[in-house]
Design a protein around this motif. Sequence first.
Motif, mmCIF file in Angstrom:
data_model
loop_
_atom_site.group_PDB
_atom_site.id
_atom_site.type_symbol
_atom_site.label_atom_id
_atom_site.label_comp_id
_atom_site.label_asym_id
_atom_site.label_seq_id
_atom_site.Cartn_x
_atom_site.Cartn_y
_atom_site.Cartn_z
ATOM 1 N N ASP A 127 -0.363 5.100 1.021
ATOM 2 C CA ASP A 127 -1.297 5.840 1.546
ATOM 3 C C ASP A 127 -0.868 7.112 2.234
ATOM 4 O O ASP A 127 0.471 7.099 2.402
ATOM 5 C CB ASP A 127 -2.358 4.873 2.018
ATOM 6 C CG ASP A 127 -2.948 4.208 1.155
ATOM 7 O OD1 ASP A 127 -3.495 4.693 0.421
ATOM 8 O OD2 ASP A 127 -3.011 2.982 1.620
ATOM 9 N N PRO A 156 0.841 -1.153 0.079
ATOM 10 C CA PRO A 156 -0.014 0.054 0.028
ATOM 11 C C PRO A 156 0.631 1.191 0.020
ATOM 12 O O PRO A 156 1.844 1.147 0.478
ATOM 13 C CB PRO A 156 -0.828 -0.047 1.360
ATOM 14 C CG PRO A 156 -0.944 -1.518 1.673
ATOM 15 C CD PRO A 156 0.355 -2.136 1.086
ATOM 16 N N ASN A 210 -2.144 0.949 -6.362
ATOM 17 C CA ASN A 210 -1.947 -0.224 -5.667
ATOM 18 C C ASN A 210 -1.681 -1.476 -6.489
ATOM 19 O O ASN A 210 -2.142 -1.711 -7.361
ATOM 20 C CB ASN A 210 -3.325 -0.646 -4.777
ATOM 21 C CG ASN A 210 -2.988 -1.637 -3.655
ATOM 22 O OD1 ASN A 210 -2.168 -1.786 -2.993
ATOM 23 N ND2 ASN A 210 -3.854 -2.481 -3.643
ATOM 24 N N PRO A 211 -0.456 -2.230 -6.216
ATOM 25 C CA PRO A 211 0.781 -1.806 -5.191
ATOM 26 C C PRO A 211 1.311 -0.259 -5.528
ATOM 27 O O PRO A 211 1.090 0.364 -6.626
ATOM 28 C CB PRO A 211 1.756 -2.705 -5.559
ATOM 29 C CG PRO A 211 0.908 -3.837 -6.038
ATOM 30 C CD PRO A 211 -0.118 -3.046 -6.933
ATOM 31 N N GLY A 212 1.575 0.367 -4.431
ATOM 32 C CA GLY A 212 1.895 1.524 -4.427
ATOM 33 C C GLY A 212 3.072 2.028 -4.993
ATOM 34 O O GLY A 212 3.224 3.294 -5.241
ATOM 35 N N TYR A 263 -6.784 6.185 3.157
ATOM 36 C CA TYR A 263 -6.634 5.484 1.763
ATOM 37 C C TYR A 263 -6.824 6.439 0.611
ATOM 38 O O TYR A 263 -7.590 7.195 0.621
ATOM 39 C CB TYR A 263 -7.706 4.420 1.781
ATOM 40 C CG TYR A 263 -7.460 2.955 2.559
ATOM 41 C CD1 TYR A 263 -6.332 2.265 2.521
ATOM 42 C CD2 TYR A 263 -8.075 3.162 3.951
ATOM 43 C CE1 TYR A 263 -6.163 1.380 3.452
ATOM 44 C CE2 TYR A 263 -7.934 2.116 4.532
ATOM 45 C CZ TYR A 263 -6.982 1.019 4.430
ATOM 46 O OH TYR A 263 -6.812 0.031 5.340
#
Length: 338
Positions: A155, A153, A237-239, A232
């Motif tokens: 965020d 992630p 994503n994946p980041g 979020y």
Amino acid sequence: MKRRDLLKAAATGIAAAPLALSSTTAKAGDTVRLRMQTLYGTETDDLYKMFANDVKAVSNKSVRIQRFRGSELVPNDQMLASVSKGTLDMCQGYAGYWAGQLDLGKIESGIPGAWTSYDEAIYLHQKQGLTALLEEAYAEKGVKYLGAIFGGPYDLLTTKPVNSLEDLKKMKIRATSTVAGILEKFDIPTVYLPSQELYVALSTGAIDGVIYGGSLEYKALKLHESAKYYTYLNMINPGYADGMLINMKKWDSLSEDQQKALELATAKHAVNMHAWNVNGCLDVNGEGIFEFASLPEADSKALTAAAMDVWKEEAAKSPRNAKAIDAIIATAKATGRV
């Protein structure tokens, strides 16, 4: 609990990654020793030990990896230049650090909106040709691109609750150049700081939030001691995506069997590292040290629209970039996002 301990907890099931390695693949010969630097510190020692052991086993002990942690030999943002010159034999690095040296740098590292799932990212790379474009771009630098390694992630963590993009206009947010370019379209103040400065910057109020990774990274840096509000963003994503790189001359000096050993071990390592990151974040999410929220749907759509403006800017940089953005658009269409 240190990030190294989180690694051990998150590693459950990783050893059975779906890419099996055969110890009879490579021919025995003179031992090749490769000096490799990564972005990461002690928290990933077990992962890189596994990678080095796989390379050794599959190459019939003819290739040995000596891994160095982040910035131990050269600053992390100089790893591409060092691999290009042969100062380093290999690295696992983040192309956002050398976006000024590589036309595809921002796109490779994970331009917002490029993908929204691991499967979509793999589809973009393998079926829509992003890997081939990256191989071409790195070859011009004297570097062999061995493949992408996707994180988890990516965020927002802040010292105050965030209910909308409007709230962020009153805050100063740490972000890399790619994300900053999007936030600035909404008049959100941004600044770049290296990870080692984030704890002090948050605890002293120099910044109000960071976009750096997921809950695993934020806990590892102890940022939850000053900032507990996790939002979020739903931008990507994946980041992020790292790349595994090796000096081209060194690559060409290896036998085909040795090259195959590196390719297989890299593929397995990519699966392991992504699983470690995702599993670790899920573990941390269950600890109750963060309060989770999401942006309103209208704000998420506004971020997506702003990201598409950045796509256009990146496409204008080179014909190769234009091909990469076309691939991203084709992928987004295939998944119904645009």
